[in-house]
Design a protein around this motif. Structure first.
Motif, PDB file in Angstrom:
ATOM      1  N   GLU A 293      16.928 -19.494 -19.402  1.00  7.86           N
ATOM      2  CA  GLU A 293      17.930 -20.337 -18.732  1.00  7.86           C
ATOM      3  C   GLU A 293      19.261 -19.590 -18.566  1.00  7.86           C
ATOM      4  O   GLU A 293      19.950 -19.780 -17.556  1.00  7.86           O
ATOM      5  N   THR A 294      19.610 -18.764 -19.538  1.00  3.93           N
ATOM      6  CA  THR A 294      20.833 -17.963 -19.362  1.00  3.93           C
ATOM      7  C   THR A 294      20.659 -17.034 -18.166  1.00  3.93           C
ATOM      8  O   THR A 294      21.553 -16.893 -17.325  1.00  3.93           O
ATOM      9  N   ARG A 295      19.471 -16.435 -18.066  1.00  2.00           N
ATOM     10  CA  ARG A 295      19.209 -15.561 -16.905  1.00  2.00           C
ATOM     11  C   ARG A 295      19.300 -16.343 -15.599  1.00  2.00           C
ATOM     12  O   ARG A 295      19.835 -15.848 -14.606  1.00  2.00           O
ATOM     13  N   SER A 296      18.804 -17.578 -15.610  1.00  4.14           N
ATOM     14  CA  SER A 296      18.887 -18.293 -14.332  1.00  4.14           C
ATOM     15  C   SER A 296      20.310 -18.773 -14.047  1.00  4.14           C
ATOM     16  O   SER A 296      20.722 -18.814 -12.878  1.00  4.14           O
ATOM     17  N   VAL A 297      21.095 -19.068 -15.078  1.00  7.20           N
ATOM     18  CA  VAL A 297      22.517 -19.386 -14.831  1.00  7.20           C
ATOM     19  C   VAL A 297      23.223 -18.149 -14.245  1.00  7.20           C
ATOM     20  O   VAL A 297      24.014 -18.256 -13.297  1.00  7.20           O
ATOM     21  N   ILE A 298      22.893 -16.980 -14.783  1.00  7.12           N
ATOM     22  CA  ILE A 298      23.503 -15.738 -14.254  1.00  7.12           C
ATOM     23  C   ILE A 298      23.108 -15.560 -12.782  1.00  7.12           C
ATOM     24  O   ILE A 298      23.952 -15.308 -11.918  1.00  7.12           O
ATOM     25  N   ALA A 299      21.814 -15.722 -12.520  1.00 15.90           N
ATOM     26  CA  ALA A 299      21.328 -15.526 -11.132  1.00 15.90           C
ATOM     27  C   ALA A 299      21.971 -16.534 -10.183  1.00 15.90           C
ATOM     28  O   ALA A 299      22.334 -16.203  -9.051  1.00 15.90           O
ATOM     29  N   ASP A 300      22.128 -17.764 -10.648  1.00 15.11           N
ATOM     30  CA  ASP A 300      22.656 -18.817  -9.769  1.00 15.11           C
ATOM     31  C   ASP A 300      24.171 -18.732  -9.571  1.00 15.11           C
ATOM     32  O   ASP A 300      24.672 -19.137  -8.524  1.00 15.11           O
ATOM     33  N   TRP A 301      24.892 -18.277 -10.617  1.00 17.47           N
ATOM     34  CA  TRP A 301      26.348 -18.464 -10.565  1.00 17.47           C
ATOM     35  C   TRP A 301      27.204 -17.226 -10.747  1.00 17.47           C
ATOM     36  O   TRP A 301      28.353 -17.202 -10.291  1.00 17.47           O
ATOM     37  N   HIS A 302      26.716 -16.194 -11.401  1.00 17.83           N
ATOM     38  CA  HIS A 302      27.606 -15.057 -11.675  1.00 17.83           C
ATOM     39  C   HIS A 302      27.992 -14.362 -10.363  1.00 17.83           C
ATOM     40  O   HIS A 302      27.125 -14.007  -9.565  1.00 17.83           O
ATOM     41  N   GLY A 303      29.287 -14.202 -10.166  1.00 18.86           N
ATOM     42  CA  GLY A 303      29.758 -13.563  -8.932  1.00 18.86           C
ATOM     43  C   GLY A 303      29.755 -14.479  -7.721  1.00 18.86           C
ATOM     44  O   GLY A 303      30.139 -14.062  -6.630  1.00 18.86           O
ATOM     45  N   LYS A 304      29.327 -15.740  -7.901  1.00 13.48           N
ATOM     46  CA  LYS A 304      29.396 -16.699  -6.789  1.00 13.48           C
ATOM     47  C   LYS A 304      30.785 -17.324  -6.811  1.00 13.48           C
ATOM     48  O   LYS A 304      31.236 -17.801  -7.864  1.00 13.48           O
ATOM     49  N   GLY A 305      31.442 -17.364  -5.647  1.00 15.34           N
ATOM     50  CA  GLY A 305      32.841 -17.799  -5.659  1.00 15.34           C
ATOM     51  C   GLY A 305      33.600 -16.866  -6.592  1.00 15.34           C
ATOM     52  O   GLY A 305      33.442 -15.642  -6.535  1.00 15.34           O
TER      53      GLY A 305
END
Ligand code: GUN
Ligand code: ZN
Length: 435
Positions: free
Chosen positions: A182-194
Motif C-alpha cells: 500500500e505504501t508503494r501504491s500511495v507513492i505511485a498514485d501521489w508522489h510528485g503529483k501536484g
C-alpha cells in the motif's frame, strides 16, 4: 495568471540567527515589494524598485503595515486526529489506546476521510501554514483523501500512509506485506503529483513487528529520495516498552538504525529523552528531531532540550511542529510560544528570531526543500503569510509600545494565533479570504 505585487514589510531568513542582534541572518525591507508570477516569487526588494520593473498589467495588493513572510511549515502532525484534540488522558500510551486508535479506525471510510481533509486544509490555511508533514491513518483511503485535497488546493504537502501491524485494534493493523504494497501504491498514485511528497511512515517501533521494519527498510532502499517519518523517545513508559520489544538494540534510536532508517531525510517526532549516544548517532546521520511543544506539555511527555541539542559539538538537526492531535493548536505561533516556555523551564533562551527561523527556513532545510519553500527568495514557490501584530485589541495596545522588529515578532508569538493571519497565499493565490 496575472502577475501580483504584494506591498508590505518583508521578512525572510538567510541562515540561522546567532543572537537577537544578528541582523545579517535575515532580510528585512520596511517598504518592500514582492512580485509573484505563475505561483513563483519573481522579484523582491524595495517596493519602488520592484514596482518600476513590474509588468504593466501587474495587480497590486497593499498589505501595509503588515509583515510578509514565507508561509509557515509544520513538520509533524496527524491528519486523522482532528477530533482527538482535547482528549483527557494521563499520558501518551493511555491517550493512544483510549482515544487515538479508535478515532483513526474511522478513516477506513472515504467519506469520513474526505470530510476531515477539507477541514484539515482549511485549518492549516487559517493558521498561515502552507506546508505540513502529516501522518495519515493505516488505511490507503486516508492517504488518498490527504493528497487529493492537497492537490486540489495546490499545496506542497508531505505525508504518508502509516504502517502498523501490532499493538493496536484490529481495524488499524496492516501486515508487513500490506504495508509495503500500500505504501508503494500511495507513492505511485501521489508522489510528485501536484506538489505532493510521499513519506515512508512506520508509526513507531511499538506498532511495527521486526518483519514490518524490514519491509520499511526495503522501501527506504527502493525510494532513497523519500522522507521517512516516525516517533522516537517521547515518553518514559513508551521507551521502556519499545526496548523490551527489541531487546537486541542498545537503545530506542538503535532500533531504527538497525533497519537502516537513521538518515538525513528521517524526521523523528519528539526525541525528548535521548541519551548522549543517541544524540551523537542522530547528529552523525543528519536525522531531524522534531520538537512538538504543545503536545509534549499536553501529554506531560517532557521538556525537549532544544538549545542543548542545537549547541552540542555534534549538533542535532531540529524541526518544529504542532503534532495535532496530541498537540493542542494548529498555530505555529502558539507552538513557538510553548517552545519558548519549555526552554525557559530548562533555563535556556529561545529568542524570537530563532522561532521564526525554525518555522520557515529552518524547517525547510530540515525537509531538504529550501530550494522551494521557507524563504522569499526569487525562484521559490510563492507560499506566503501576512501577519498582523495588532490583530486583537490587547495586541494593538501592546503594539503601541513595541519599538523593534524582534519585539514585534515576540508579541506575535506570545499573543498571536489565527486572528493574526491576515492572509495566506498558496502558490501565489490568496487562500484564506476564500474560506
Ligand atoms: N507515537 C505513536 N503514535 C503517536 C501519535 O499519534 N501521537 C503521538 N504524540 N505520539 C505517537
Ligand atoms: Zn506524532
Amino acid at each position: 495568471m496575472t502577475p501580483t505585487l504584494l506591498r508590505g514589510r518583508l521578512l525572510s531568513f538567510k541562515r540561522a540567527p546567532q543572537s537577537l542582534d544578528d541582523t545579517q541572518s535575515y532580510l528585512y525591507e520596511s517598504d518592500g515589494g514582492l512580485l509573484i508570477d505563475n505561483g513563483l516569487i519573481t522579484a523582491i526588494g524595495p517596493y519602488a524598485d520592484v514596482k518600476a520593473n513590474a509588468p504593466a498589467d501587474v495587480v497590486e495588493i497593499d498589505h501595509r503595515p503588515h509583515l510578509i513572510m514565507p508561509g509557515f511549515i509544520d513538520m509533524h502532525l496527524h491528519f486523522p486526529q482532528m477530533q482527538v484534540i482535547a482528549s483527557y488522558a494521563a499520558n501518551l500510551l493511555e491517550w493512544l489506546n483510549t482515544y487515538t486508535f479508535p478515532e483513526e479506525c474511522r478513516f477506513v471510510e472515504s467519506a469520513h476521510a474526505n470530510r476531515i481533509a477539507t477541514h484539515f486544509y482549511d485549518e492549516l490555511i487559517r493558521h498561515g501554514t502552507t506546508t505540513a508533514v502529516g501522518y495519515c491513518s493505516v488505511h490507503k483511503t486516508s492517504a488518498d483523501a490527504y493528497f487529493a485535497e492537497a492537490m486540489k488546493r495546490n499545496m506542497r504537502m508531505v505525508g504518508g500512509k502509516v504502517m502498523m501491524d501490532r499493538n493496536a485494534p484490529q481495524g488499524l493493523l496492516d501486515t508487513p506485506q500490506m504495508g509495503y504494497d500500500e505504501t508503494r501504491s500511495v507513492i505511485a498514485d501521489w508522489h510528485g503529483k501536484g506538489r505532493n511528497h510521499v513519506a515512508i511512515t512506520p508509526r513507531f517501533a511499538i506498532t511495527s513487528t521486526p518483519a514490518q521494519m524490514e519491509a520499511t527498510q526495503a522501501l527506504a532502499g527502493e525510494f532513497p529520495d523519500l522522507h521517512i517519518q516516525t516517533h522516537l523517545s517521547e515518553n518514559h513508559d513508551e521507551i521502556k516498552f519499545t526496548c523490551e520489544l527489541y531487546p537486541e538494540a542498545i537503545d530506542y534510536t538503535d532500533i531504527y538504525a538497525r533497519y537502516g532508517l537513521l538518515g538525513d531525510r528521517t524526521l523523528f517526532g519528539h526525541a525528548i529523552h535521548l541519551s548522549e549516544r543517541e544524540a551523537d548517532a542522530m547528529s552523525e546521520a543528519g536525522s531531524i528531531a522534531v520538537h512538538c511543544p504543545t503536545s509534549n506539555l499536553f501529554l506531560g511527555s517532557g521538556l525537549f532540550p532544544l538549545k542543548a541539542l542545537a549547541r552540542r559539538d555534534k549538533p542535532v538537526r531540529i524541526g518544529v511542529a504542532t503534532d495535532i492531535g496530541g498537540g493542542s493548536s494548529y498555530s505555529m505561533l502558539r507552538t513557538m510560544d510553548e517552545a519558548y516556555k519549555i526552554q525557559q523551564l530548562l533555563g535556556e533562551r529561545l529568542n524570537p528570531l530563532d522561532s521564526y527561523y525554525y518555522m520557515t527556513l529552518g524547517n525547510a532545510l530540515s525537509l531538504s526543500l529550501a530550494d522551494r519553500i521557507g524563504t522569499l527568495d526569487v525562484g521559490t514557490d510563492a507560499d506566503i503569510v501576512i501577519l498582523d501584530a495588532a490583530a486583537t485589541p490587547a495586541m494593538a495596545l501592546k503594539m503601541e509600545v513595541v519599538k523593534t522588529l524582534p519585539e514585534e515578532l515576540f508579541l506575535l508569538q506570545t499573543m498571536g494565533d489565527d486572528r493574526a493571519i491576515v492572509e495566506t497565499y498558496v502558490a501565489g493565490v490568496a487562500a484564506k479570504v476564500a474560506l
